[in-house]
Design a protein around this motif. Sequence first.
Motif, PDB file in Angstrom:
ATOM      1  N   LEU A 225       0.878  -1.177   0.000  1.00 44.23           N
ATOM      2  CA  LEU A 225       0.000   0.000   0.000  1.00 44.23           C
ATOM      3  C   LEU A 225       0.909   1.219   0.000  1.00 44.23           C
ATOM      4  O   LEU A 225       1.653   1.431   0.968  1.00 44.23           O
ATOM      5  CB  LEU A 225      -0.909  -0.020   1.232  1.00 44.23           C
ATOM      6  CG  LEU A 225      -1.848  -1.240   1.323  1.00 44.23           C
ATOM      7  CD1 LEU A 225      -2.549  -1.267   2.668  1.00 44.23           C
ATOM      8  CD2 LEU A 225      -2.868  -1.233   0.181  1.00 44.23           C
TER       9      LEU A 225
ATOM     10  N   GLY B 253       2.197   5.303  -1.882  1.00 42.24           N
ATOM     11  CA  GLY B 253       1.839   6.722  -1.872  1.00 42.24           C
ATOM     12  C   GLY B 253       2.794   7.569  -1.057  1.00 42.24           C
ATOM     13  O   GLY B 253       2.500   8.712  -0.744  1.00 42.24           O
TER      14      GLY B 253
ATOM     15  N   GLN C 259      -7.176  18.184   0.604  1.00 46.09           N
ATOM     16  CA  GLN C 259      -8.369  17.550   1.179  1.00 46.09           C
ATOM     17  C   GLN C 259      -8.878  18.195   2.456  1.00 46.09           C
ATOM     18  O   GLN C 259     -10.002  17.983   2.851  1.00 46.09           O
ATOM     19  CB  GLN C 259      -8.098  16.058   1.431  1.00 46.09           C
ATOM     20  CG  GLN C 259      -7.822  15.267   0.171  1.00 46.09           C
ATOM     21  CD  GLN C 259      -7.589  13.796   0.474  1.00 46.09           C
ATOM     22  OE1 GLN C 259      -8.446  12.960   0.234  1.00 46.09           O
ATOM     23  NE2 GLN C 259      -6.431  13.475   1.030  1.00 46.09           N
TER      24      GLN C 259
HETATM   25  P1  NAP Z   1      -7.372   7.512   3.609  1.00 49.29           P
HETATM   26  O1  NAP Z   1      -8.199   8.710   3.910  1.00 49.29           O
HETATM   27  O2  NAP Z   1      -6.721   6.755   4.705  1.00 49.29           O
HETATM   28  O3  NAP Z   1      -8.195   6.432   2.758  1.00 49.29           O
HETATM   29  C1  NAP Z   1      -9.485   6.688   2.238  1.00 49.29           C
HETATM   30  C2  NAP Z   1      -9.785   5.553   1.279  1.00 49.29           C
HETATM   31  O4  NAP Z   1      -8.944   5.682   0.131  1.00 49.29           O
HETATM   32  C3  NAP Z   1      -9.420   4.163   1.832  1.00 49.29           C
HETATM   33  O5  NAP Z   1     -10.406   3.674   2.702  1.00 49.29           O
HETATM   34  C4  NAP Z   1      -9.268   3.359   0.545  1.00 49.29           C
HETATM   35  O6  NAP Z   1     -10.541   3.134  -0.070  1.00 49.29           O
HETATM   36  C5  NAP Z   1      -8.556   4.374  -0.340  1.00 49.29           C
HETATM   37  N1  NAP Z   1      -7.089   4.258  -0.255  1.00 49.29           N
HETATM   38  C6  NAP Z   1      -6.238   4.995   0.492  1.00 49.29           C
HETATM   39  N2  NAP Z   1      -4.955   4.669   0.221  1.00 49.29           N
HETATM   40  C7  NAP Z   1      -5.001   3.681  -0.712  1.00 49.29           C
HETATM   41  C8  NAP Z   1      -4.009   2.914  -1.404  1.00 49.29           C
HETATM   42  N3  NAP Z   1      -2.702   3.134  -1.214  1.00 49.29           N
HETATM   43  N4  NAP Z   1      -4.434   1.953  -2.299  1.00 49.29           N
HETATM   44  C9  NAP Z   1      -5.761   1.752  -2.512  1.00 49.29           C
HETATM   45  N5  NAP Z   1      -6.749   2.458  -1.909  1.00 49.29           N
HETATM   46  C10 NAP Z   1      -6.363   3.402  -1.024  1.00 49.29           C
HETATM   47  O7  NAP Z   1      -6.257   7.876   2.510  1.00 49.29           O
HETATM   48  P2  NAP Z   1      -5.719   9.351   2.063  1.00 49.29           P
HETATM   49  O8  NAP Z   1      -5.242  10.096   3.258  1.00 49.29           O
HETATM   50  O9  NAP Z   1      -6.721   9.931   1.146  1.00 49.29           O
HETATM   51  O10 NAP Z   1      -4.420   8.915   1.236  1.00 49.29           O
HETATM   52  C11 NAP Z   1      -4.585   8.359  -0.038  1.00 49.29           C
HETATM   53  C12 NAP Z   1      -3.229   8.025  -0.610  1.00 49.29           C
HETATM   54  O11 NAP Z   1      -2.410   9.199  -0.614  1.00 49.29           O
HETATM   55  C13 NAP Z   1      -2.470   6.959   0.142  1.00 49.29           C
HETATM   56  O12 NAP Z   1      -1.743   6.159  -0.783  1.00 49.29           O
HETATM   57  C14 NAP Z   1      -1.476   7.753   0.965  1.00 49.29           C
HETATM   58  O13 NAP Z   1      -0.295   7.007   1.220  1.00 49.29           O
HETATM   59  C15 NAP Z   1      -1.187   8.895   0.045  1.00 49.29           C
HETATM   60  N6  NAP Z   1      -0.767  10.093   0.771  1.00 49.29           N
HETATM   61  C16 NAP Z   1      -1.631  10.638   1.672  1.00 49.29           C
HETATM   62  C17 NAP Z   1      -1.204  11.765   2.379  1.00 49.29           C
HETATM   63  C18 NAP Z   1      -2.113  12.450   3.367  1.00 49.29           C
HETATM   64  O14 NAP Z   1      -1.750  13.536   3.832  1.00 49.29           O
HETATM   65  N7  NAP Z   1      -3.246  11.883   3.696  1.00 49.29           N
HETATM   66  C19 NAP Z   1       0.092  12.287   2.155  1.00 49.29           C
HETATM   67  C20 NAP Z   1       0.938  11.675   1.208  1.00 49.29           C
HETATM   68  C21 NAP Z   1       0.497  10.561   0.519  1.00 49.29           C
HETATM   69  P3  NAP Z   1     -11.430   1.790   0.182  1.00 49.29           P
HETATM   70  O15 NAP Z   1     -11.981   1.949   1.559  1.00 49.29           O
HETATM   71  O16 NAP Z   1     -12.460   1.818  -0.918  1.00 49.29           O
HETATM   72  O17 NAP Z   1     -10.473   0.621   0.073  1.00 49.29           O
END
Ligand code: NAP
Length: 250
Positions: free
Chosen positions: A7, A9, A137
């Motif tokens: 997983l 990102g 976001q």
């Molecule tokens: P989140 O709020 O924890 O996740 C929301 C939903 O997005 C999860 O329930 C899942 O959907 C889907 N999801 C999240 N990460 C995924 C992955 N790597 N592969 C497949 N589905 C994924 O996630 P988020 O904060 O939006 O982050 C999304 C991505 O951005 C992740 O890969 C994370 O590493 C990257 N990222 C996030 C941040 C941040 O500040 N949040 C910073 C840098 C990188 P389902 O429930 O349908 O499975």
Amino acid sequence: MTRILLLGGTTEASRLARALCNAGLEAVFSYAGRTDAPVAQPLPVRVGGFGGAEGLAAYLRGEGISHVVDATHPFAAQMSRNAIAACKETGIPLIALERPAWTPGPGDDWQAVADTPSAVAALPQAPARVFLAIGKQTLAPFAAKPQHHYLLRLVDPPEMPLPLPQTSVVIARGPFDAAGDTALMRAHGITHIVAKNAGGAGAEAKLTAARALRLPVILIDRPALPPRNRAATVEEVMRWLSHAGTERGV
Ligand code: NAP
Ligand code: 3Y8
């Protein structure tokens, strides 16, 4: 039969993908699909949600996944919670590649806050020029303080109008460097920085720049997660995989 779900990102996830590829281990790299053109990976990539913890459990079974590595960002709390639940349900071993939180050093003027609304409350009333380096976001709560000029850094151009009246927008995907962030903050006359306590090297530049410019940082703590098996480095994850019954590649 070894088949790893990574997983991703984060910078560390990309480094781990390289290590898995070099070790000849079979793995799939997973993106949520948050950005238009995520950086390419040396592994097969899948993009998009799984459909909650249940959907992830079904994916793990259907794809014959033998190990899960959660190398998502510390603020991707929902994904991490789902990975814990799905691995518990399926009995598939899980390890989280978790970067240590940043801690202030000499010369740092940091204020730790629990969440985004607390970060808004921590901003002054008098108009300021705020580097809001938290992505796209979680911008809406800052509309409560429209008097500030906000410098935003986004990965992709915003499709929707931004919820803030006074903004400058920079489109950039990290990892970032301290010289670039120092120049950016000087050019915009920044007086305050708001950031997430993401840890890791890819997002740290703005903190180094804040120290150089002697600017205050409002740092949002990462969300709490249930206990889980974790490692702080790519090397630790590779050691765990070699002991966790994976057949080494060629
Ligand atoms: P989140 O709020 O924890 O996740 C929301 C939903 O997005 C999860 O329930 C899942 O959907 C889907 N999801 C999240 N990460 C995924 C992955 N790597 N592969 C497949 N589905 C994924 O996630 P988020 O904060 O939006 O982050 C999304 C991505 O951005 C992740 O890969 C994370 O590493 C990257 N990222 C996030 C941040 C941040 O500040 N949040 C910073 C840098 C990188 P389902 O429930 O349908 O499975
Ligand atoms: C889609 C994949 C790599 C990974 C690079 C790291 C470093 C650069 C720093 C600032 C802070 C922020 C943000 C940030 C950083 C790395 C890493 C990291 C912060 C990409 C990427 C995806 C995302 C999603 C994106 C979020 C946003 C957050 C921008 C790719 C580039 C602010 C987090 O437009 C959106 O909806 C963006 C959403 C989640 C937070 C938010 O709430 O807006 N990351 N970032 C991943 C997916 O789809 O699964 O596009 O290539 C990855 C990286 N972003 O391989 O080199 O390791 O942390 N990402 C924060 O820390 O505050 C920028 O500007 O200083």
